[in-house]
Motif scaffolding. Sequence first.
Motif, short mmCIF file in Angstrom:
data_model
loop_
_atom_site.label_atom_id
_atom_site.label_comp_id
_atom_site.label_asym_id
_atom_site.label_seq_id
_atom_site.Cartn_x
_atom_site.Cartn_y
_atom_site.Cartn_z
N TRP A 142 0.85 -1.19 0.00
CA TRP A 142 0.00 0.00 0.00
C TRP A 142 0.89 1.24 0.00
O TRP A 142 1.97 1.26 0.60
CB TRP A 142 -0.92 0.03 1.22
N ARG A 143 0.42 2.29 -0.65
CA ARG A 143 1.16 3.55 -0.78
C ARG A 143 0.36 4.68 -0.15
O ARG A 143 -0.85 4.77 -0.36
CB ARG A 143 1.39 3.83 -2.27
N THR A 144 1.03 5.51 0.62
CA THR A 144 0.33 6.67 1.17
C THR A 144 0.28 7.78 0.13
O THR A 144 1.13 7.86 -0.77
CB THR A 144 1.06 7.21 2.42
N GLN A 145 -0.70 8.64 0.24
CA GLN A 145 -0.83 9.76 -0.66
C GLN A 145 -0.01 10.93 -0.14
O GLN A 145 0.20 11.07 1.07
CB GLN A 145 -2.30 10.15 -0.81
N GLY A 146 0.45 11.77 -1.05
CA GLY A 146 1.20 12.94 -0.64
C GLY A 146 2.48 13.09 -1.42
O GLY A 146 2.88 12.20 -2.18
N PRO A 147 3.17 14.22 -1.24
CA PRO A 147 4.41 14.49 -1.99
C PRO A 147 5.56 13.57 -1.63
O PRO A 147 6.47 13.38 -2.43
CB PRO A 147 4.73 15.95 -1.63
N LYS A 148 5.57 13.03 -0.43
CA LYS A 148 6.61 12.09 -0.01
C LYS A 148 5.96 10.78 0.40
O LYS A 148 5.82 10.46 1.58
CB LYS A 148 7.42 12.65 1.16
N PRO A 149 5.53 9.99 -0.59
CA PRO A 149 4.81 8.76 -0.25
C PRO A 149 5.67 7.76 0.50
O PRO A 149 6.88 7.68 0.31
CB PRO A 149 4.41 8.21 -1.62
N SER A 150 5.02 7.02 1.38
CA SER A 150 5.63 5.90 2.06
C SER A 150 4.87 4.64 1.67
O SER A 150 3.79 4.71 1.07
CB SER A 150 5.60 6.10 3.58
N TYR A 151 5.43 3.50 2.01
CA TYR A 151 4.84 2.23 1.60
C TYR A 151 4.68 1.29 2.79
O TYR A 151 5.54 1.24 3.68
CB TYR A 151 5.71 1.54 0.54
N PHE A 152 3.57 0.56 2.77
CA PHE A 152 3.36 -0.54 3.70
C PHE A 152 3.54 -1.83 2.91
O PHE A 152 2.87 -2.04 1.89
CB PHE A 152 1.97 -0.48 4.33
N ILE A 153 4.43 -2.68 3.36
CA ILE A 153 4.68 -3.97 2.71
C ILE A 153 4.21 -5.07 3.64
O ILE A 153 4.71 -5.21 4.76
CB ILE A 153 6.17 -4.14 2.39
N GLY A 154 3.24 -5.85 3.19
CA GLY A 154 2.80 -7.00 3.97
C GLY A 154 3.78 -8.14 3.80
O GLY A 154 4.23 -8.44 2.69
N THR A 155 4.14 -8.78 4.89
CA THR A 155 5.10 -9.87 4.84
C THR A 155 4.46 -11.16 5.36
O THR A 155 3.37 -11.15 5.94
CB THR A 155 6.36 -9.57 5.69
N ILE A 156 5.15 -12.24 5.11
CA ILE A 156 4.81 -13.51 5.74
C ILE A 156 6.11 -14.04 6.29
O ILE A 156 7.17 -13.88 5.68
CB ILE A 156 4.13 -14.47 4.75
N HIS A 157 6.06 -14.63 7.46
CA HIS A 157 7.28 -14.85 8.24
C HIS A 157 8.02 -16.14 7.93
O HIS A 157 9.06 -16.40 8.54
CB HIS A 157 6.95 -14.78 9.73
N VAL A 158 7.52 -16.96 7.03
CA VAL A 158 8.22 -18.18 6.61
C VAL A 158 7.93 -18.44 5.14
O VAL A 158 6.90 -18.03 4.61
CB VAL A 158 7.78 -19.42 7.43
N GLY A 159 8.86 -19.11 4.46
CA GLY A 159 8.60 -19.65 3.14
C GLY A 159 8.46 -18.65 2.00
O GLY A 159 7.89 -19.00 0.97
N GLN A 160 8.97 -17.43 2.16
CA GLN A 160 8.84 -16.45 1.09
C GLN A 160 10.11 -15.61 1.00
O GLN A 160 10.42 -14.85 1.90
CB GLN A 160 7.65 -15.52 1.34
N SER A 161 10.85 -15.75 -0.08
CA SER A 161 12.09 -14.99 -0.25
C SER A 161 11.80 -13.65 -0.92
O SER A 161 10.78 -13.48 -1.60
CB SER A 161 13.08 -15.77 -1.11
N LEU A 162 12.70 -12.71 -0.73
CA LEU A 162 12.56 -11.43 -1.42
C LEU A 162 12.75 -11.60 -2.91
O LEU A 162 12.09 -10.92 -3.71
CB LEU A 162 13.60 -10.43 -0.86
#
Length: 298
Positions: A41-61
């Motif tokens: 998810w991305r925040t709105q605005g001139p300096k957007p930030s991001y929320f990244i949902g993770t899962i704690h096992v079995g998923q590599s970057l």
Amino acid sequence: PNPNPNPNPNPNPNPKSGANPDTKPAANPPTPARPLAPFVWRTQGPKPSYFIGTIHVGQSLADAPKAVHNALRQCNALVLEADIAHPDRTAAAKLMQTTPSPLVRKALGRQRWRRLLQLTGLTTEQAKSLRPWALHMSVAIRQLPKGAGLDEGLLAFANTQKLRLGYLETTVAALQILADFPDEKLLAELAETVDHPEQVATEARRLLAAFRAGDADELARLTFDSESARRFPQLNRRFIGDRNRAWMPKIRSLLAAGSVCIAVGAGHLVGPDSLQKLLKAHGVQTARVPEALIPNFP
């Protein structure tokens, strides 16, 4: 976590049903070529930030959607739930251990107790010194899909790129929730887990499949409408809603600076008390990032 705990996996206990306690962990589900919408998810605005949902096992970057990689490249800081590289093992051990007692052994019975030792690899003395929820986790951890979680990959990337690091809570905050729960209420749960440990693998596989598919509705159902969530609503509330609210002041401060990636378990980004809904109440708008549009997201 087991006696050498990792604070990252969500330790919420789950009811089990199944057959053979010696069943090996199920293979990881195949990774879809591209999810309909990743947990970004991305925040709105001139300096957007991001929320990244993770899962704690079995998923590599490396196998994560490109939206995750692009979000990381647009941030100058990464904030995780906790400092997974430096867990407070001493504090965790104090929460997990108890004065050696026959309580659990008596409640489980001789046959289940032997099976517990087999499933965990613990000695009798080690098992007698652990609280029921810690024994439950010692069984469950061996049934989870193989491989590190997305959090570890994000942390490695941040270190390589020299991003600033931050954390939302201590490494034992989640364990403290279980430590506050009465032991007696989890004895039946532990017995069911010992009888049917393979169900942990089944539930983890379903969560991983929903995550990889970008299926927020299914992940929310598995998180909030599972048998365990209905059986232990107070635990579920404390693990998700209460922690989200506790994180809110720090998150709002981070967002004010902008250009930060906040990575939390995907369960914190779905459901009635999601971070996005709590932020909306404070006037912060977020939008989910479609995989195909991330490079030129307006």
